[in-house]
Design a protein around this motif. Structure first.
Motif: not given
Lengths: 396, 416
Positions: A88, A90-95, A108, B27, B29, B31-32, B135
């Motif tokens: 990906p 960048g993050q798929v799930q933001p922090s 994904l 935190s 998380s 990114g999958g 991250d």
């Protein structure tokens, strides 16, 4: 991964059908990845054509600055490398709960599926907007008007082009979507064509068929010598190792074609429909004999047939690398199938395409069944080195 | 049209219930990408060396989600941060923060571009390098030596002022809406179709400006999922999305009678009377609402979504074709919310503030050619023909605004 068996015979005359030999079967390994950085050639050109492609062009929004273009190319470069590694961007799930994702997520868990991203620069970015006029690649000018052109501005040109190809359509879509998304305040989409089936063959692949049902590209460029001679730019300053991309959206009059008798279709192409043999020969890769005459004294391969007009023998030796895809846009306003060929070709001089199309556009028997509605010319810079980006030399 | 969010009108002050961790510290998380190398600091324990009058700290951004410092501490005094974006597509900026205040930042950190630097003069204490998209977004950084003076005039205070100002704007707008719908009701009661059309077009903008704040109110005694008690449903539901159990009410029912039916029936009068009553209830409920900074940002974003999903397509004002007036009102409402956030956002992220401002101007300018004082609602009718030629153009302008705007919520939410 899965190998797709092709070559079943459709109840034809047994003497004309034969099972496909092993080399003809295109096996797909979805885990295949191609490198992006530090290559001798930009990705997505000599790469054996993948099954799916999306081509899209973009325009810089009004008021964009030179630095906007620079950081766009830098970000697209790094993103392309990540996408081709099936990562990906960048993050798929933001922090945090208030955040938006940086990657949209639909790829994904999917493999790279041989994804390639090929980024092109249109002639228009070298106008006076970004102060790049003196960096214009030598042969990058808008294509001239060509015979039978029926182009609409809505499906032509663009400041930048992106060709993504992969063996998984969702991988393709994810790539183009995220490239478009990450640049939304810098570029606007202009036009796009989604190719669903390759219409050109790479090394070791069987010659595929266009939507007319004919093998297309039997005599495509395949040897290293031909690539060096006809595709890659030499002594072209910062473009050395790059090439020029011509894209044409060609509508096909499917219904009319389907009503034509196959013998006439073969006459139009100059090849047999089932096996793709030149009408002067017996198997696909026989060299066409354009001088051969039939019992009636007429040329066996009509001089205005598609292969006769396009053949390098009849064009001073010129060759181009064709890398097209079949596409469909659904149903048109007349209720007909809206489909055709996303014709993409690469060459070290766009004049080669122009010369061929001048001839084809003027005389090709196929013109009754096709309409060129979209067009664009783009410069494809060489593969960037790690830590650098596509088009970096424009800004130095 | 109604949102899926549900707010309980009975609890003033707690209307917007988005829980946010204000300090996003640690935190992490991912990114999958489960196989992604975990980011974070691999800083050496040694303090950064002073060279050329400033302590030198290197920051490297990588696609593995990393935002890494080569030194985790420095002596008090000038500190120069040199940022290299190696190949991180997702990380485009970093900020040096202390107690949520931004002391230095760099934007547009595209991978492959030359390293960039910023210098801040720091007193002893704890700092954080904030790398949105990494991250580990907050990387601690320590300055040794003389202690810092206490901060004053925090960004959070400025933002809080903005939310109060915005609440006044919403309340005033809701009150004006009740007046405007009173005029609509009066025209309908008189049976005057032309006057009613004019009053309809005059009342719509008040609703459209604050649409994102008024969705989801449930009348006392109704369950959250019951449209019979959902004020947004009762006021603004379109025919295409009716709940058969509850039937049609509100603005668009009146719209259809006036434009398609071309006459005022007893049913039209009933619709108008009920609409007037319901907006009166709504205006009272809205008064009790307080807003957090991120509510303004999210509200502005959802107004633009409204533009893209309903107005651009001409679905909102199917009969009157006054969609462009709604469009302009949605944008104006979003712009108001942004304006109230601006003083605080300016402190947090001046570059983003400038980008969003520029795009608002672009959208507003893009609407200018459609302004037409002679048409109802002040804009050319958004007919199928005009949509065909112009919708994509307008939609792209809004899209260019949506993207930077969507970044704001996180900025103001973490500003503490």
């Amino acid at each position: 991964m899965g190998a797709l068996a092709v070559g079943a015979s459709w109840g034809m005359d047994a003497s004309r059908s034969h099972p496909a030999d092993a080399a003809d079967k295109d096996a797909i390994d979805l885990t295949t990845q191609y490198p992006f950085y530090d290559q001798a050639e930009p990705a997505g050109i000599r790469t054996p054509p993948q099954r799916y492609s999306i081509f899209m062009t973009f325009d810089l929004v009004d008021g964009s600055l030179r630095t906007d273009l620079q950081s766009l190319l830098a970000r697209w470069t790094a993103a392309s490398a990540q996408l081709m590694r099936a990562e990906p961007i960048g993050q798929v799930q933001p922090s945090s709960d208030a955040g938006v994702g940086q990657d949209t997520g639909e790829a994904l868990g999917l493999d790279a599926a041989s994804l390639t991203v090929t980024i092109g620069l249109g002639p228009s970015i070298f106008d006076d907007r970004f102060g790049l006029a003196d960096k214009r690649p030598a042969l990058l000018r808008r294509l001239p008007k060509l015979p039978s052109d029926n182009l609409t501005p809505e499906t032509s040109d663009g400041d930048l082009s992106v060709q993504v190809c992969a063996d998984d359509p969702q991988v393709c879509y994810h790539a183009i979507r995220n490239l478009a998304r990450m640049a939304r305040d810098t570029v606007q989409t202009r036009w796009t064509v989604m190719g669903f089936g390759r219409a050109s063959a790479g090394k070791g692949q069987q010659t595929p068929r266009n939507l007319f049902g004919f093998k297309d590209g039997t005599r495509n460029i395949s040897t290293g010598a031909d690539f060096d001679k006809y595709v890659w730019l030499k002594d072209a300053d910062w473009m050395t190792g790059g090439t020029y991309q011509v894209v044409r959206k060609i509508e096909m009059n499917i219904e009319t074609w389907d009503a034509d008798r196959v013998s006439d279709q073969e006459h139009i192409f100059g090849r047999g429909k089932t096996h793709g043999e030149p009408l002067s020969g017996s198997v696909e890769h026989d060299t066409p004999r354009f001088a051969a005459k039939g019992k009636d004294g007429e040329a066996i391969i009509a001089p205005t047939s598609h292969i006769a007009l396009a053949a390098h023998e009849n064009n001073g030796g010129i060759k181009i690398l064709r890398r097209g895809y079949n596409y469909t846009d659904g149903i048109n306003e007349f209720g007909q199938l809206d489909a055709g060929l996303l014709f993409v070709c690469y060459q070290n001089d766009p004049a080669h395409f122009v010369q061929l199309q001048r001839k084809l556009g003027a005389a090709d028997l196929l013109n009754e069944y096709v309409k060129h509605v979209g067009s664009g010319l783009f410069a494809i810079p060489p593969s960037p080195k790690t830590g650098h980006y596509i088009g970096e030399q424009l800004f130095t | 049209m109604p949102k899926s969010t549900v707010r309980l009108a009975a609890v003033p002050g707690a209307a917007v219930a988005v829980a946010l961790a204000l300090t996003a510290c640690g935190s992490s998380s991912s990114g999958g990408s489960a196989n992604r190398a975990s980011g974070g600091s691999s800083a050496s324990n040694a303090a950064a060396k002073v060279s050329g009058g400033a302590a030198q700290v290197g920051v490297t951004l990588t696609s593995a989600g990393g935002c890494e410092l080569d030194h985790a501490s420095a002596p008090a005094g000038p500190v120069t941060f040199t940022i290299t974006n190696k190949d991180a597509t997702a990380i485009t900026e970093i900020e040096l923060q202390s107690d949520q205040r931004i002391l230095g930042e760099k934007e547009n950190l595209a991978p492959g571009l030359a390293p960039v630097k910023f210098t801040a003069t720091l007193s002893g204490g704890k700092y954080q390098l904030y790398c949105p998209g990494a991250d580990k977004e907050n990387v601690p950084f320590t300055v040794t030596g003389k202690a810092a003076a206490a901060a004053s005039g925090s960004t959070a205070t400025v933002l809080a002022e903005g939310t109060k100002g915005y609440a006044k704007f919403v309340n005033q707008n809701a009150a004006d809406m009740v007046t405007a719908i009173g005029k609509l009701k009066a025209a309908v009661d008189k049976g005057d179709v032309a006057a009613a059309k004019k009053a309809y077009a005059g009342a719509r903008p008040f609703y459209e400006k604050i649409e994102s704040d008024v969705g989801g109110f449930v009348l006392p005694g109704f369950k959250p999922g019951d449209n019979a008690g959902n004020l947004d449903y009762l006021i603004d539901m379109r025919q295409s999305n009716l709940d058969p159990k509850v039937g049609w009410h509100g603005f668009h029912a009146v719209e259809k009678d006036l434009w398609q039916g071309g006459k005022i029936t007893p049913q039209t009068k009933k619709y108008a009377k009920e609409l007037h009553t319901n907006v009166g209830k709504l205006a009272k409920l809205v008064k009790g609402v307080t807003y957090k900074p991120e509510d303004l940002a999210n509200g502005a974003a959802s107004l633009l979504e409204e533009v893209q999903t309903n107005k651009i397509k001409g679905e909102e004002e199917k009969y009157s074709h006054t969609d462009l007036s709604d469009f302009a009102s949605n944008v104006e409402g979003a712009q108001q919310a942004f304006a109230f956030l601006k003083p605080g956002l300016q402190k947090i992220d001046p570059a983003l503030t400038a980008r969003v401002s520029k795009q608002f101007t672009n959208v507003t300018n893009g609407l200018t050619p459609y302004r037409d004082g002679a048409s109802l609602g002040g804009f050319k009718p958004w007919t199928a023909q005009l949509r065909k030629t112009d919708a994509a153009k307008l939609s792209k302008k809004v899209q260019a605004l949506q993207d930077p705007l969507s970044q704001i919520a996180q900025k103001v939410a973490t500003a503490g």
